[in-house]
Design an enzyme around this catalytic site. Structure first.
Site, PDB file in Angstrom:
ATOM      1  N   GLY A 228       1.865  38.043   1.806  1.00  0.00           N
ATOM      2  CA  GLY A 228       2.246  37.813   3.201  1.00  0.00           C
ATOM      3  C   GLY A 228       2.151  36.347   3.586  1.00  0.00           C
TER       4      GLY A 228
ATOM      5  N   SER B 108      -7.995  32.185   0.412  1.00  0.00           N
ATOM      6  CA  SER B 108      -8.521  33.550   0.254  1.00  0.00           C
ATOM      7  C   SER B 108      -9.876  33.720   0.941  1.00  0.00           C
ATOM      8  CB  SER B 108      -8.694  33.889  -1.231  1.00  0.00           C
ATOM      9  OG  SER B 108      -7.590  33.439  -1.977  1.00  0.00           O
TER      10      SER B 108
ATOM     11  N   ASP C 156      -7.869  27.718  12.369  1.00  0.00           N
ATOM     12  CA  ASP C 156      -8.774  27.686  13.514  1.00  0.00           C
ATOM     13  C   ASP C 156      -8.408  26.538  14.466  1.00  0.00           C
ATOM     14  OD1 ASP C 156     -10.236  29.794  12.325  1.00  0.00           O
ATOM     15  OD2 ASP C 156     -11.232  28.349  11.033  1.00  0.00           O
TER      16      ASP C 156
ATOM     17  N   ARG D 289      -5.117  27.367  16.211  1.00  0.00           N
ATOM     18  CA  ARG D 289      -5.388  28.299  17.321  1.00  0.00           C
ATOM     19  C   ARG D 289      -6.019  27.556  18.497  1.00  0.00           C
ATOM     20  NH1 ARG D 289      -7.572  32.835  13.243  1.00  0.00           N
ATOM     21  NH2 ARG D 289      -5.648  34.048  13.103  1.00  0.00           N
TER      22      ARG D 289
ATOM     23  N   HIS E  54     -15.314  29.497   8.518  1.00  0.00           N
ATOM     24  CA  HIS E  54     -14.104  30.226   8.914  1.00  0.00           C
ATOM     25  C   HIS E  54     -14.403  31.717   9.069  1.00  0.00           C
ATOM     26  CE1 HIS E  54     -10.017  31.452   9.430  1.00  0.00           C
ATOM     27  NE2 HIS E  54     -10.102  32.270   8.389  1.00  0.00           N
TER      28      HIS E  54
HETATM   29  P1  NAD Z   1      -1.296  39.882   0.790  1.00  0.00           P
HETATM   30  O1  NAD Z   1      -1.905  41.126   0.281  1.00  0.00           O
HETATM   31  O2  NAD Z   1      -0.057  39.995   1.609  1.00  0.00           O
HETATM   32  O3  NAD Z   1      -0.981  38.887  -0.395  1.00  0.00           O
HETATM   33  C1  NAD Z   1      -1.912  38.589  -1.383  1.00  0.00           C
HETATM   34  C2  NAD Z   1      -1.180  38.331  -2.662  1.00  0.00           C
HETATM   35  O4  NAD Z   1      -2.142  37.992  -3.648  1.00  0.00           O
HETATM   36  C3  NAD Z   1      -0.385  39.547  -3.188  1.00  0.00           C
HETATM   37  O5  NAD Z   1       0.959  39.187  -3.431  1.00  0.00           O
HETATM   38  C4  NAD Z   1      -1.115  39.908  -4.474  1.00  0.00           C
HETATM   39  O6  NAD Z   1      -0.269  40.429  -5.478  1.00  0.00           O
HETATM   40  C5  NAD Z   1      -1.684  38.555  -4.868  1.00  0.00           C
HETATM   41  N1  NAD Z   1      -2.768  38.640  -5.834  1.00  0.00           N
HETATM   42  C6  NAD Z   1      -3.760  39.538  -5.929  1.00  0.00           C
HETATM   43  N2  NAD Z   1      -4.530  39.270  -6.994  1.00  0.00           N
HETATM   44  C7  NAD Z   1      -4.023  38.173  -7.571  1.00  0.00           C
HETATM   45  C8  NAD Z   1      -4.371  37.400  -8.713  1.00  0.00           C
HETATM   46  N3  NAD Z   1      -5.405  37.709  -9.473  1.00  0.00           N
HETATM   47  N4  NAD Z   1      -3.604  36.344  -9.016  1.00  0.00           N
HETATM   48  C9  NAD Z   1      -2.547  36.006  -8.258  1.00  0.00           C
HETATM   49  N5  NAD Z   1      -2.160  36.695  -7.178  1.00  0.00           N
HETATM   50  C10 NAD Z   1      -2.901  37.760  -6.840  1.00  0.00           C
HETATM   51  O7  NAD Z   1      -2.435  39.099   1.633  1.00  0.00           O
HETATM   52  P2  NAD Z   1      -2.244  37.885   2.650  1.00  0.00           P
HETATM   53  O8  NAD Z   1      -2.035  38.412   4.006  1.00  0.00           O
HETATM   54  O9  NAD Z   1      -1.252  36.941   2.066  1.00  0.00           O
HETATM   55  O10 NAD Z   1      -3.712  37.258   2.612  1.00  0.00           O
HETATM   56  C11 NAD Z   1      -4.225  36.669   1.446  1.00  0.00           C
HETATM   57  C12 NAD Z   1      -5.648  36.185   1.656  1.00  0.00           C
HETATM   58  O11 NAD Z   1      -5.686  35.124   2.617  1.00  0.00           O
HETATM   59  C13 NAD Z   1      -6.596  37.248   2.201  1.00  0.00           C
HETATM   60  O12 NAD Z   1      -7.827  37.162   1.547  1.00  0.00           O
HETATM   61  C14 NAD Z   1      -6.758  36.871   3.667  1.00  0.00           C
HETATM   62  O13 NAD Z   1      -7.952  37.339   4.217  1.00  0.00           O
HETATM   63  C15 NAD Z   1      -6.724  35.371   3.565  1.00  0.00           C
HETATM   64  N6  NAD Z   1      -6.427  34.663   4.813  1.00  0.00           N
HETATM   65  C16 NAD Z   1      -7.080  33.486   5.027  1.00  0.00           C
HETATM   66  C17 NAD Z   1      -6.834  32.755   6.168  1.00  0.00           C
HETATM   67  C18 NAD Z   1      -7.531  31.440   6.388  1.00  0.00           C
HETATM   68  O14 NAD Z   1      -7.504  30.939   7.519  1.00  0.00           O
HETATM   69  N7  NAD Z   1      -8.116  30.830   5.398  1.00  0.00           N
HETATM   70  C19 NAD Z   1      -5.904  33.214   7.113  1.00  0.00           C
HETATM   71  C20 NAD Z   1      -5.255  34.414   6.861  1.00  0.00           C
HETATM   72  C21 NAD Z   1      -5.530  35.152   5.696  1.00  0.00           C
HETATM   73  C1  LMR Z   2      -7.608  34.642  10.184  1.00  0.00           C
HETATM   74  O1  LMR Z   2      -8.418  33.904  10.723  1.00  0.00           O
HETATM   75  O2  LMR Z   2      -6.597  35.082  10.774  1.00  0.00           O
HETATM   76  C2  LMR Z   2      -7.811  35.003   8.750  1.00  0.00           C
HETATM   77  O3  LMR Z   2      -9.038  34.594   8.277  1.00  0.00           O
HETATM   78  C3  LMR Z   2      -7.532  36.447   8.445  1.00  0.00           C
HETATM   79  C4  LMR Z   2      -8.552  37.380   9.007  1.00  0.00           C
HETATM   80  O4  LMR Z   2      -9.057  38.208   8.249  1.00  0.00           O
HETATM   81  O5  LMR Z   2      -8.817  37.332  10.203  1.00  0.00           O
END
Ligand code: NAD
Ligand code: LMR
Length: 341
Positions: A11, A122, A154, A157, A183
């Site tokens: 995503g 992640s 953050d 936002r 975070h």
């Molecule tokens: P998602 O499930 O849509 O996408 C994750 C992707 O990672 C998938 O395509 C999956 O196949 C892939 N994946 C899983 N294991 C893997 C591996 N070993 N090697 C390579 N790819 C792999 O999830 P998302 O919505 O894209 O979110 C991803 C991560 O980002 C989550 O942990 C989420 O909590 C985090 N996130 C962080 C922030 C931030 O501010 N830092 C913000 C939003 C989301």
């Molecule tokens: C965010 O701040 O939106 C991300 O860290 C995803 C979450 O799990 O809230």
């Protein structure tokens, strides 16, 4: 510049990769995922911008060639791989799955392109960055100036929500407010009192509105998780924020960002940077903390100290609360690697 996105079919990964494909500084965009990486790469490769796009997907669990090919020669590795939250979960609930994913990906980065800047998206970022640092230390290739937990969402936002509240264009708040700490929940500390050009407007915010603002920045992620109702967490705003920070790193290689007056924050290993050990000690021994970072050649050159940014006793109190919250997550990340083979 070669940029590799690990988790590129997800995503966040897909829109982030698209934004990177539009950046003329990127000559090679390598997309790695355990599913659909080749499909996303084929799709993006039709966009008529210079970056060459390659897709890398392992053919089996044992296949290590795909990740090595994706990472080989990479200058920047962005990691949004892992599972997102569902309603009712905290970011810490993601630890068991995402810790393994980040550990193994970062180990590959350490072995294949140890000089790359590593940007960890992640969750839980408060712990996954500590995992990355420990993995790299174990391999003897830890470059603290090049490891970043991406906390830009953050700040994005905070700019959006405060802009709405005080009638400022959010873009104009860049550099005038900051977000430090970690975070997740109350480890996220927005600071809005240090810039004189918005002081009058900030002073006029009613207490209840200020409290709402702080809460909304700290729990903005929950807002999205709830609204998506089981379909994941923030992806599009995160892709924007992740791109904003990656662009900052890219520009630093072109020597531009070193002169930047506006520094976005990132969650970094403080003792690896000049003055960082002193800051960590003043934060009660917390070694990882998000602070505004000044970059050059993909590395942290220096950072702004919280004291330069904290403007009220309340903000000071928020920092203390954040420090307490971070200790446990950092220890969890570090112990996870030290306890594994
Ligand atoms: P998602 O499930 O849509 O996408 C994750 C992707 O990672 C998938 O395509 C999956 O196949 C892939 N994946 C899983 N294991 C893997 C591996 N070993 N090697 C390579 N790819 C792999 O999830 P998302 O919505 O894209 O979110 C991803 C991560 O980002 C989550 O942990 C989420 O909590 C985090 N996130 C962080 C922030 C931030 O501010 N830092 C913000 C939003 C989301
Ligand atoms: C965010 O701040 O939106 C991300 O860290 C995803 C979450 O799990 O809230």
């Amino acid at each position: 510049m070669k940029v590799t996105v690990c988790g590129a079919a997800g995503g966040i990964g897909q829109p982030l990769s698209m934004l990177l494909k539009l950046n003329p500084q990127v000559s090679h965009l390598a997309l790695f995922d355990i599913v659909n990486a080749r499909g996303v790469a084929a799709d993006l490769s039709h966009i008529n911008t210079p970056a060459q796009v390659t897709g890398h997907q392992p053919s089996s669990k044992e296949d290590k060639t795909a990740i090595s090919e994706a990472l080989k020669g990479s200058d920047i590795v962005v990691i949004p791989a892992g599972v997102p939250r569902k309603p009712g979960m905290t970011r810490a609930d993601l630890f068991n799955i995402n810790a393994l994913i980040v550990r193994d990906l970062v180990a590959n980065v350490g072995k294949t392109c140890p000089n790359a800047a590593i940007l960890i998206i992640s969750n839980p970022v408060n712990a996954t960055v500590a995992i990355a640092a420990s993995v790299l230390k174990k391999l003897g290739v830890f470059k603290p100036r090049k490891l970043f937990g991406v906390t830009t969402l953050d700040l994005v936002r905070a700019e959006t929500f405060l802009g709405g509240m005080i009638g400022e264009v959010p873009e104009q708040l860049k550099g005038k407010i900051s977000v430090i700490g970690g975070h997740s929940g109350d480890t996220i500390v927005p600071l809005i009192h240090f810039d004189s050009s918005i002081a009058a407007k900030v002073k006029n915010i009613a207490d209840a509105d200020y409290n709402d603002f702080v809460h909304r920045v700290q729990f903005g992620g929950d807002e999205v998780v709830k609204a998506k109702n089981g379909a994941g967490s923030a992806t599009l705003s995160m892709a924007f924020a992740g791109y904003r920070f990656t662009e900052y790193v890219l520009e630093s290689y072109a020597n531009k960002a070193s002169q930047a007056k506006i520094a976005d924050s990132a969650y970094i290993y403080l003792p690896g940077i000049e003055g960082g050990s002193e800051l960590a000690a003043s934060l009660g021994g917390v070694n990882f903390f998000s602070v505004p970072v000044f970059l050059k050649d993909g590395e942290v050159q220096s950072f702004k100290r919280p004291n330069e940014l904290i403007g009220t006793d309340k903000e000071k109190k928020f920092v203390h609360i954040a420090v307490e919250g971070l200790k446990k997550s950092i220890a969890q990340g570090t112990n996870f690697v030290e306890g594994s083979k």
